[in-house]
Design a protein around this motif. Sequence first.
Motif, PDB file in Angstrom:
ATOM      1  N   GLN A 280       3.790 -12.828  -6.612  1.00 21.40           N
ATOM      2  CA  GLN A 280       4.193 -11.490  -7.059  1.00 21.40           C
ATOM      3  C   GLN A 280       3.638 -11.115  -8.430  1.00 21.40           C
ATOM      4  O   GLN A 280       3.781  -9.988  -8.875  1.00 21.40           O
ATOM      5  CB  GLN A 280       5.723 -11.374  -7.126  1.00 21.40           C
ATOM      6  N   GLY A 281       3.006 -12.080  -9.110  1.00 20.76           N
ATOM      7  CA  GLY A 281       2.612 -11.861 -10.497  1.00 20.76           C
ATOM      8  C   GLY A 281       1.589 -10.768 -10.708  1.00 20.76           C
ATOM      9  O   GLY A 281       1.552 -10.156 -11.784  1.00 20.76           O
ATOM     10  N   LEU A 282       0.753 -10.502  -9.704  1.00 24.20           N
ATOM     11  CA  LEU A 282      -0.279  -9.470  -9.835  1.00 24.20           C
ATOM     12  C   LEU A 282       0.096  -8.171  -9.124  1.00 24.20           C
ATOM     13  O   LEU A 282      -0.626  -7.181  -9.215  1.00 24.20           O
ATOM     14  CB  LEU A 282      -1.612  -9.989  -9.270  1.00 24.20           C
ATOM     15  N   THR A 283       1.215  -8.197  -8.416  1.00 26.85           N
ATOM     16  CA  THR A 283       1.655  -7.027  -7.644  1.00 26.85           C
ATOM     17  C   THR A 283       2.367  -6.038  -8.558  1.00 26.85           C
ATOM     18  O   THR A 283       3.115  -6.431  -9.458  1.00 26.85           O
ATOM     19  CB  THR A 283       2.581  -7.470  -6.512  1.00 26.85           C
ATOM     20  N   THR A 284       2.149  -4.754  -8.317  1.00 24.39           N
ATOM     21  CA  THR A 284       2.807  -3.710  -9.101  1.00 24.39           C
ATOM     22  C   THR A 284       3.433  -2.669  -8.174  1.00 24.39           C
ATOM     23  O   THR A 284       2.961  -2.465  -7.052  1.00 24.39           O
ATOM     24  CB  THR A 284       1.815  -2.998 -10.042  1.00 24.39           C
TER      25      THR A 284
ATOM     26  N   GLY B 249       0.801  -1.219   0.000  1.00 31.15           N
ATOM     27  CA  GLY B 249       0.000   0.000   0.000  1.00 31.15           C
ATOM     28  C   GLY B 249       0.831   1.264   0.000  1.00 31.15           C
ATOM     29  O   GLY B 249       0.271   2.359  -0.106  1.00 31.15           O
ATOM     30  N   THR B 250       2.154   1.116   0.111  1.00 32.80           N
ATOM     31  CA  THR B 250       3.044   2.276   0.101  1.00 32.80           C
ATOM     32  C   THR B 250       3.959   2.226  -1.118  1.00 32.80           C
ATOM     33  O   THR B 250       3.875   3.086  -1.994  1.00 32.80           O
ATOM     34  CB  THR B 250       3.869   2.346   1.395  1.00 32.80           C
ATOM     35  N   LEU B 251       4.805   1.221  -1.198  1.00 31.78           N
ATOM     36  CA  LEU B 251       5.660   1.058  -2.375  1.00 31.78           C
ATOM     37  C   LEU B 251       5.020   0.159  -3.421  1.00 31.78           C
ATOM     38  O   LEU B 251       5.236   0.355  -4.618  1.00 31.78           O
ATOM     39  CB  LEU B 251       7.021   0.473  -1.971  1.00 31.78           C
ATOM     40  N   ILE B 252       4.259  -0.821  -2.967  1.00 29.45           N
ATOM     41  CA  ILE B 252       3.662  -1.788  -3.891  1.00 29.45           C
ATOM     42  C   ILE B 252       2.154  -1.898  -3.664  1.00 29.45           C
ATOM     43  O   ILE B 252       1.677  -1.791  -2.543  1.00 29.45           O
ATOM     44  CB  ILE B 252       4.301  -3.181  -3.752  1.00 29.45           C
ATOM     45  N   ASP B 253       1.446  -2.124  -4.768  1.00 31.62           N
ATOM     46  CA  ASP B 253       0.028  -2.475  -4.695  1.00 31.62           C
ATOM     47  C   ASP B 253      -0.037  -3.999  -4.776  1.00 31.62           C
ATOM     48  O   ASP B 253      -0.074  -4.581  -5.864  1.00 31.62           O
ATOM     49  CB  ASP B 253      -0.746  -1.827  -5.838  1.00 31.62           C
ATOM     50  N   SER B 254      -0.029  -4.626  -3.624  1.00 34.20           N
ATOM     51  CA  SER B 254      -0.011  -6.084  -3.527  1.00 34.20           C
ATOM     52  C   SER B 254      -1.382  -6.677  -3.268  1.00 34.20           C
ATOM     53  O   SER B 254      -1.526  -7.906  -3.212  1.00 34.20           O
ATOM     54  CB  SER B 254       0.938  -6.508  -2.405  1.00 34.20           C
ATOM     55  N   ALA B 255      -2.399  -5.838  -3.123  1.00 38.10           N
ATOM     56  CA  ALA B 255      -3.732  -6.349  -2.799  1.00 38.10           C
ATOM     57  C   ALA B 255      -4.234  -7.384  -3.802  1.00 38.10           C
ATOM     58  O   ALA B 255      -4.873  -8.359  -3.391  1.00 38.10           O
ATOM     59  CB  ALA B 255      -4.724  -5.189  -2.670  1.00 38.10           C
TER      60      ALA B 255
END
Length: 222
Positions: free
Chosen positions: A83-87, A11-17
């Motif tokens: 990690q495939g959907l994380t940006t 939520g800060t460096l990565i959108d991992s949701a």
Amino acid sequence: MQPAVIFDLDGTLIDSAPDIHAAANAVFAAHGHSFTRAEVQGFVGRGAPNLVARLAEARGLPATGPDFDALLARFLHVYEGAQGLTTLYPGVRPALETLAARGLRLAICTNKPLAPTRAVLRHFGLAGLFPVVIGGDSLAVKKPDPAPLRAALAQAGGGQALFVGDSEVDAETAQAAGLPFLLFTEGYRKTPVAALPHDAAFADFAALPDLVAARVSASAAP
């Protein structure tokens, strides 16, 4: 010695949701349950055990005991490789590279378990920028207890520091540790920006290096 800039991760460096959502659904599918992204994201921020416990409670499953332990272990197994959907949020990489080029010490303090934290940093080629990484299982306590943030600062060499995060948990942690807090407004918070204690807020990572420089200059002023 240059100040340390300590970052939250999800939520800060990565959108991992999206990956957290997919991992949760993959694990809970064996029990006949699924979740919307909003449901899962609403529980992100206090560590994987809390996330899985809250999801289990939401579907009437046990949140303690051997069945829960097995569910959590399965989630962590799936999550470590997810990690495939994380940006990365837009502008994160150049902002971090600018801060590092200016000699600032960079560190991570997250409630995400250490193994998936290191995995996602490697995935995005960011591991070399963060010699200090404190995960949700690095200590006996998690944020908003200030101990993880203080541990990150100590490992980074102490001295002046700023904390950058996106959530209520991060704001509370910074307050408890007595560190200035820079709030990234595009993450997973549920509270209005004005209601969260912060020293500065930003929606675009292109603004972060100058915000850090301004805060450092203000702190250094007599």
